[in-house]
Structure formats: structure tokens, C-alpha cells
Design a protein around this motif. Structure first.
Motif, PDB file in Angstrom:
ATOM      1  N   MET A  87     -77.254  29.314   5.038  1.00 18.55           N
ATOM      2  CA  MET A  87     -76.210  28.425   4.557  1.00 18.55           C
ATOM      3  C   MET A  87     -76.782  27.142   3.972  1.00 18.55           C
ATOM      4  O   MET A  87     -76.205  26.550   3.088  1.00 18.55           O
ATOM      5  N   ILE A  88     -77.933  26.700   4.481  1.00 20.12           N
ATOM      6  CA  ILE A  88     -78.518  25.434   4.048  1.00 20.12           C
ATOM      7  C   ILE A  88     -79.525  25.703   2.935  1.00 20.12           C
ATOM      8  O   ILE A  88     -80.365  26.585   3.045  1.00 20.12           O
ATOM      9  N   LYS A  89     -79.434  24.934   1.856  1.00 24.64           N
ATOM     10  CA  LYS A  89     -80.312  25.152   0.704  1.00 24.64           C
ATOM     11  C   LYS A  89     -81.559  24.278   0.715  1.00 24.64           C
ATOM     12  O   LYS A  89     -82.575  24.633   0.136  1.00 24.64           O
ATOM     13  N   ASP A  90     -81.498  23.127   1.363  1.00 26.00           N
ATOM     14  CA  ASP A  90     -82.596  22.161   1.360  1.00 26.00           C
ATOM     15  C   ASP A  90     -83.701  22.649   2.299  1.00 26.00           C
ATOM     16  O   ASP A  90     -83.576  22.577   3.533  1.00 26.00           O
ATOM     17  N   ARG A 131     -86.629  21.411   2.993  1.00 27.17           N
ATOM     18  CA  ARG A 131     -87.206  20.362   3.827  1.00 27.17           C
ATOM     19  C   ARG A 131     -86.312  20.085   5.035  1.00 27.17           C
ATOM     20  O   ARG A 131     -86.805  19.927   6.164  1.00 27.17           O
ATOM     21  N   LEU A 132     -85.009  20.054   4.808  1.00 32.52           N
ATOM     22  CA  LEU A 132     -84.074  19.832   5.910  1.00 32.52           C
ATOM     23  C   LEU A 132     -84.121  20.997   6.899  1.00 32.52           C
ATOM     24  O   LEU A 132     -84.058  20.799   8.116  1.00 32.52           O
ATOM     25  N   ILE A 133     -84.251  22.214   6.374  1.00 31.06           N
ATOM     26  CA  ILE A 133     -84.340  23.393   7.241  1.00 31.06           C
ATOM     27  C   ILE A 133     -85.547  23.266   8.169  1.00 31.06           C
ATOM     28  O   ILE A 133     -85.443  23.483   9.387  1.00 31.06           O
ATOM     29  N   GLN A 134     -86.713  22.914   7.608  1.00 30.65           N
ATOM     30  CA  GLN A 134     -87.919  22.775   8.412  1.00 30.65           C
ATOM     31  C   GLN A 134     -87.779  21.659   9.441  1.00 30.65           C
ATOM     32  O   GLN A 134     -88.208  21.794  10.601  1.00 30.65           O
ATOM     33  N   GLN A 135     -87.158  20.558   9.030  1.00 33.82           N
ATOM     34  CA  GLN A 135     -86.960  19.432   9.939  1.00 33.82           C
ATOM     35  C   GLN A 135     -86.054  19.815  11.102  1.00 33.82           C
ATOM     36  O   GLN A 135     -86.357  19.530  12.260  1.00 33.82           O
ATOM     37  N   ARG A 136     -84.952  20.485  10.789  1.00 32.74           N
ATOM     38  CA  ARG A 136     -83.998  20.890  11.823  1.00 32.74           C
ATOM     39  C   ARG A 136     -84.600  21.941  12.753  1.00 32.74           C
ATOM     40  O   ARG A 136     -84.398  21.920  13.968  1.00 32.74           O
ATOM     41  N   ARG A 137     -85.353  22.889  12.170  1.00 33.05           N
ATOM     42  CA  ARG A 137     -85.968  23.919  13.007  1.00 33.05           C
ATOM     43  C   ARG A 137     -86.961  23.305  13.982  1.00 33.05           C
ATOM     44  O   ARG A 137     -87.020  23.693  15.148  1.00 33.05           O
ATOM     45  N   ARG A 138     -87.749  22.336  13.500  1.00 31.71           N
ATOM     46  CA  ARG A 138     -88.701  21.680  14.398  1.00 31.71           C
ATOM     47  C   ARG A 138     -87.965  20.906  15.489  1.00 31.71           C
ATOM     48  O   ARG A 138     -88.389  20.876  16.647  1.00 31.71           O
ATOM     49  N   GLN A 139     -86.843  20.293  15.116  1.00 32.09           N
ATOM     50  CA  GLN A 139     -86.011  19.582  16.071  1.00 32.09           C
ATOM     51  C   GLN A 139     -85.518  20.542  17.160  1.00 32.09           C
ATOM     52  O   GLN A 139     -85.552  20.236  18.353  1.00 32.09           O
ATOM     53  N   ILE A 140     -85.058  21.713  16.733  1.00 33.74           N
ATOM     54  CA  ILE A 140     -84.554  22.723  17.663  1.00 33.74           C
ATOM     55  C   ILE A 140     -85.684  23.238  18.552  1.00 33.74           C
ATOM     56  O   ILE A 140     -85.519  23.395  19.768  1.00 33.74           O
ATOM     57  N   GLY A 161     -72.157  23.095  16.525  1.00 29.82           N
ATOM     58  CA  GLY A 161     -71.806  23.646  15.214  1.00 29.82           C
ATOM     59  C   GLY A 161     -72.933  23.487  14.210  1.00 29.82           C
ATOM     60  O   GLY A 161     -73.234  24.416  13.450  1.00 29.82           O
ATOM     61  N   THR A 162     -73.558  22.305  14.206  1.00 34.15           N
ATOM     62  CA  THR A 162     -74.679  22.075  13.294  1.00 34.15           C
ATOM     63  C   THR A 162     -75.845  22.994  13.624  1.00 34.15           C
ATOM     64  O   THR A 162     -76.482  23.559  12.727  1.00 34.15           O
ATOM     65  N   MET A 163     -76.125  23.169  14.915  1.00 38.15           N
ATOM     66  CA  MET A 163     -77.245  24.021  15.288  1.00 38.15           C
ATOM     67  C   MET A 163     -77.023  25.454  14.826  1.00 38.15           C
ATOM     68  O   MET A 163     -77.959  26.125  14.380  1.00 38.15           O
ATOM     69  N   TYR A 164     -75.776  25.925  14.885  1.00 38.05           N
ATOM     70  CA  TYR A 164     -75.492  27.295  14.472  1.00 38.05           C
ATOM     71  C   TYR A 164     -75.567  27.489  12.960  1.00 38.05           C
ATOM     72  O   TYR A 164     -75.472  28.615  12.471  1.00 38.05           O
ATOM     73  N   GLU A 165     -75.752  26.395  12.226  1.00 36.96           N
ATOM     74  CA  GLU A 165     -76.032  26.544  10.803  1.00 36.96           C
ATOM     75  C   GLU A 165     -77.478  26.989  10.565  1.00 36.96           C
ATOM     76  O   GLU A 165     -77.817  27.456   9.482  1.00 36.96           O
ATOM     77  N   TYR A 166     -78.317  26.853  11.604  1.00 35.80           N
ATOM     78  CA  TYR A 166     -79.742  27.171  11.470  1.00 35.80           C
ATOM     79  C   TYR A 166     -80.181  28.366  12.320  1.00 35.80           C
ATOM     80  O   TYR A 166     -81.209  28.977  12.030  1.00 35.80           O
ATOM     81  N   ILE A 167     -79.439  28.679  13.351  1.00 33.13           N
ATOM     82  CA  ILE A 167     -79.766  29.839  14.196  1.00 33.13           C
ATOM     83  C   ILE A 167     -78.464  30.571  14.529  1.00 33.13           C
ATOM     84  O   ILE A 167     -77.378  30.009  14.404  1.00 33.13           O
ATOM     85  N   GLN A 168     -78.610  31.820  14.934  1.00 34.68           N
ATOM     86  CA  GLN A 168     -77.420  32.596  15.296  1.00 34.68           C
ATOM     87  C   GLN A 168     -77.312  32.848  16.791  1.00 34.68           C
ATOM     88  O   GLN A 168     -76.231  33.174  17.283  1.00 34.68           O
ATOM     89  N   ASP A 219     -82.845  33.656  18.706  1.00 36.12           N
ATOM     90  CA  ASP A 219     -83.401  33.107  17.466  1.00 36.12           C
ATOM     91  C   ASP A 219     -84.251  31.870  17.751  1.00 36.12           C
ATOM     92  O   ASP A 219     -85.279  31.647  17.099  1.00 36.12           O
ATOM     93  N   VAL A 220     -83.808  31.067  18.716  1.00 32.52           N
ATOM     94  CA  VAL A 220     -84.566  29.867  19.076  1.00 32.52           C
ATOM     95  C   VAL A 220     -85.915  30.271  19.663  1.00 32.52           C
ATOM     96  O   VAL A 220     -86.963  29.706  19.315  1.00 32.52           O
ATOM     97  N   LEU A 221     -85.917  31.264  20.551  1.00 32.77           N
ATOM     98  CA  LEU A 221     -87.170  31.745  21.136  1.00 32.77           C
ATOM     99  C   LEU A 221     -88.091  32.279  20.051  1.00 32.77           C
ATOM    100  O   LEU A 221     -89.307  32.041  20.080  1.00 32.77           O
ATOM    101  N   TYR A 222     -87.533  32.973  19.091  1.00 35.84           N
ATOM    102  CA  TYR A 222     -88.319  33.486  17.970  1.00 35.84           C
ATOM    103  C   TYR A 222     -88.958  32.339  17.186  1.00 35.84           C
ATOM    104  O   TYR A 222     -90.136  32.411  16.803  1.00 35.84           O
ATOM    105  N   LEU A 223     -88.201  31.272  16.938  1.00 40.93           N
ATOM    106  CA  LEU A 223     -88.740  30.115  16.227  1.00 40.93           C
ATOM    107  C   LEU A 223     -89.899  29.491  17.006  1.00 40.93           C
ATOM    108  O   LEU A 223     -90.883  29.040  16.410  1.00 40.93           O
ATOM    109  N   VAL A 224     -89.775  29.446  18.331  1.00 40.71           N
ATOM    110  CA  VAL A 224     -90.853  28.908  19.163  1.00 40.71           C
ATOM    111  C   VAL A 224     -92.103  29.769  19.011  1.00 40.71           C
ATOM    112  O   VAL A 224     -93.215  29.262  18.834  1.00 40.71           O
TER     113      VAL A 224
END
Length: 212
Positions: free
Chosen positions: A1-4, A6-15, A45-52, A56-61
């Protein structure tokens, strides 16, 4: 859903950062996605824009750990290095990263069984890719004559190296009482490099071959 991107990487690192703190403290299964969102400063709600899902969070880790280890190993060596020089540098880097990320490495080995099948396959393939870095270093050393190893043993030895690094994570509860990281690294390197630089190559049945 998110096109940016840089924002995706920032949010994923935050998560990832928020999730790791909770997973280490409470364990994966006792942590909720709502707690992860709160810990990383996002609405659910914002977090679910980046993971389902929590998986998914464990996978990102897992992806973060593998990417960090892979990039650090590649940074440690140069094409100009001989095989043995590359091996020395990459071994020190492996032990250093395993120490820095000890809790995370322990976490993913405990919890990756919770990943869906496809994500699990990807995580295991990343393990093999990182092991492949050591395979290529050993092959280079075998070709340039700085490492004495039977070519048929290279894959096995590369896996042995990875397990040697992981030992600092899995056995730190005991080893940490007797060795600091530098001492552990030096002793393991003496054992491994002694095997690769001693006497002669070993043939398939384990006996020594005399160099001519």
C-alpha cells in the motif's frame, strides 16, 4: 500500500526494533501485535499497512539479522586478499556480529518454527547463502594455495565455521564465564586455521596426503 521506499524501510526498522525488545522480554507467542505497535510508537492501523501478521514481524527480524551478517561479512574482505587473509578477517567479523546480535540470533533459532512454510524456506535459503560466503573463501584459498583443504570437504567446513560462530550464542551461558569475546575468537581461529595450514591435505578417507 505504501509507495515511499524510504518510509517503508524506516517503518520496518521501527517495527523490528520494537518487536525485538518484546520478543526477548516476553517471547514471540506471548507478544501481541497491539503490544508491538505500542512499543514501536505506531497505531495498530498504521502498523498493518506494513505487515499482515505477527509472523510477518518475525520474518522481518530474521531478514534483518541475515542482511546485517551478510553485509558485514562482505565488508570485511577484499578481492585483493588471499584466501587465508579473507578467512581470518571474515572469522573475526562473524564472531563479532554473533556477539553483538546474540539475543536476536538465539531468538530466531527458537522461534522460526512459527513461520509459514514459504517464509521458513526463505530464511533457510539465506542461511545457506551466508554459509556460501565461507565456501567461496575456502575455495579461493584452496586455489591460491594458502588454505590446505580437500575440495570435497569445503561445504562441510563452511557449515562448521557457521556453527562455530553460533556456539558463542548458544553456549554463552557457559563459555562467557571462562572467555571474553577476543579470547574465544583467538582460540577458535587457532584451532580452525591450524587445521587449514598444517601438514597436508586430507584425502577422502581421512588420511594425510603428503605435499609434493
Amino acid at each position: 500500500m505504501i509507495k515511499d521506499r524510504r518510509l517503508i524501510q524506516q517503518r520496518r526498522r521501527q517495527i523490528i526494533d520494537g518487536a525485538v525488545r518484546l520478543f526477548v522480554e516476553k517471547g514471540f507467542h506471548r507478544t501481541t501485535t497491539r503490544e508491538i505497535a505500542r512499543e514501536c510508537g505506531l497505531s495498530i492501523g498504521t502498523m498493518y499497512e506494513y505487515i499482515q501478521s505477527k509472523e510477518d514481524v518475525l520474518y522481518l527480524v530474521c531478514e534483518h539479522i541475515h542482511s546485517e551478517l551478510e553485509s558485514r561479512l562482505k565488508e570485511a574482505v577484499s578481492e585483493k586478499d588471499s584466501g587465508i587473509e579473507s578467512l581470518r578477517k571474515s572469522l573475526r567479523q562473524l564472531f563479532r556480529v554473533m556477539d553483538e546480535m546474540r539475543q536476536l540470533v538465539l531468538l530466531i533459532y527458537q522461534e522460526t518454527k512459527s513461520l509459514p512454510k514459504e517464509q521458513m524456506k526463505y530464511v533457510l535459503s539465506k542461511e545457506e547463502e551466508i554459509t556460501g560466503i565461507f565456501e567461496r573463501i575456502l575455495e579461493k584459498g584452496e586455489r591460491d594455495g594458502t588454505i590446505r583443504v580437500d575440495p570435497s570437504s569445503i561445504k562441510l567446513m563452511a557449515h562448521n565455521i557457521m556453527v562455530m560462530g553460533q556456539m558463542w550464542t548458544f553456549r554463552h551461558w557457559s563459555l562467557g564465564r571462562h572467555y571474553d569475546l577476543d579470547t574465544f575468537t583467538d582460540k577458535q581461529m587457532q584451532l580452525l586455521l591450524g587445521e587449514f595450514t598444517a601438514g597436508g591435505k586430507r584425502n577422502g578417507n581421512g588420511s594425510d596426503q603428503t605435499e609434493t
